[in-house]
Write a protein that holds these residues in place. Structure first.
Motif, mmCIF file in Angstrom:
data_model
loop_
_atom_site.group_PDB
_atom_site.id
_atom_site.type_symbol
_atom_site.label_atom_id
_atom_site.label_comp_id
_atom_site.label_asym_id
_atom_site.label_seq_id
_atom_site.Cartn_x
_atom_site.Cartn_y
_atom_site.Cartn_z
ATOM 1 N N GLY A 101 -5.535 -11.495 0.526
ATOM 2 C CA GLY A 101 -5.954 -11.945 -0.732
ATOM 3 C C GLY A 101 -6.412 -11.052 -1.705
ATOM 4 O O GLY A 101 -6.128 -9.803 -1.360
ATOM 5 N N GLN A 102 -7.102 -11.359 -2.648
ATOM 6 C CA GLN A 102 -7.454 -10.530 -3.962
ATOM 7 C C GLN A 102 -8.829 -10.085 -3.687
ATOM 8 O O GLN A 102 -9.304 -8.978 -4.296
ATOM 9 N N ARG A 103 -9.743 -10.643 -2.639
ATOM 10 C CA ARG A 103 -11.096 -10.398 -2.651
ATOM 11 C C ARG A 103 -11.289 -10.028 -1.042
ATOM 12 O O ARG A 103 -12.651 -10.004 -0.759
ATOM 13 N N GLN A 131 -12.590 -1.450 -5.507
ATOM 14 C CA GLN A 131 -10.917 -1.565 -5.533
ATOM 15 C C GLN A 131 -10.510 -1.374 -4.165
ATOM 16 O O GLN A 131 -10.943 -0.824 -3.272
ATOM 17 N N LEU A 132 -9.311 -2.161 -3.733
ATOM 18 C CA LEU A 132 -8.703 -2.327 -2.513
ATOM 19 C C LEU A 132 -8.508 -0.735 -2.083
ATOM 20 O O LEU A 132 -8.621 -0.532 -0.868
ATOM 21 N N PRO A 164 -4.172 -5.937 3.041
ATOM 22 C CA PRO A 164 -4.589 -6.872 2.093
ATOM 23 C C PRO A 164 -4.849 -8.136 2.450
ATOM 24 O O PRO A 164 -3.924 -8.839 3.209
ATOM 25 N N PRO A 221 -14.193 -7.951 -6.316
ATOM 26 C CA PRO A 221 -13.131 -7.025 -6.718
ATOM 27 C C PRO A 221 -13.482 -6.143 -8.255
ATOM 28 O O PRO A 221 -12.964 -5.168 -8.498
#
Length: 213
Positions: free
Chosen positions: A9-11, A62-63, A7, A58
């Motif tokens: 970060g979130q994006r 999804q990751l 990962p 996001p």
């Protein structure tokens, strides 16, 4: 060979290949970038030597799902026919007046001026990545006979369009900036124009052929 995905970060997520400079590995990076950037929910890809940063929305991806899709795409990469890369010819002035470090390169390599020029122009280089300065192309692999260390004391200002070598790579300074690579010529074609669209002459994955003028 396996890739690792972490990962970022979130994006975003980062795809990691074995950490070495390799034309073959870098080719995989660009092939994966071209594939992934076409996927829904992916907002962009930034390739480097042996990593690929993938930015995604996001709410659309999804990751864990995106990571699984990337692993699957990589397993199938061998069956994917890569798009032919673009070759760009760049004229270069290799005269001693345009090459402030040519004498030092000749001393370090034991080569004559004409031999340095011949070796540098006979190779077709891969654009591994752009970085350091706007549009600065990291090109390679450089013929082993031309491998030279960086300068012990970097210049405070390298002239724009200087063609340089360091280690197993070559590149072009798009603008005046500090730098420690050995300068062996001056490109006769701009590689960065902020008023142009796109502003960069080269893009990762391109091939470059230097022509002595």
């Amino acid at each position: 060979m396996a890739i690792e995905i972490t990962p970022y970060g979130q994006r975003a997520l980062l795809i990691n290949w074995p950490q070495r400079i390799s034309a073959a590995l870098n080719g995989e990076v660009h092939q994966m970038a071209e594939l992934i950037c076409r996927w829904a929910g992916v907002e962009g890809c930034t390739p480097a030597y042996c990593t690929l940063l993938v930015r995604f929305h996001p709410r659309q991806r999804q990751l864990h799902e995106l990571s699984a899709a990337i692993h699957q795409a990589y397993r199938e990469l061998g069956s994917t026919v890569p798009r032919p890369s673009r070759e760009v010819a760049i004229p270069v002035d290799y005269s001693m007046a345009a090459a402030p470090d040519m004498a030092e390169v000749m001393r370090l390599t034991g080569l004559a001026h004409r031999e340095v020029v011949a070796l540098h122009t006979e190779q077709t280089y891969q654009v591994f990545m752009l970085g350091f300065l706007p549009g600065f192309p990291y090109l390679g692999p450089l013929p082993s006979a031309l491998h030279c260390p960086r300068k012990a004391i970097p210049r405070q200002s390298v002239p724009p369009l200087s063609v340089a070598i360091a280690g197993g790579q070559t590149g072009i300074y798009p603008v005046s900036a500090p730098g420690g690579w050995q300068l062996i010529g001056k490109a006769q074609l701009p590689v960065f124009d902020p008023a142009a669209d796109p502003p960069f002459l080269l893009k990762p994955g391109d091939r470059v052929k230097f022509k002595a003028v």
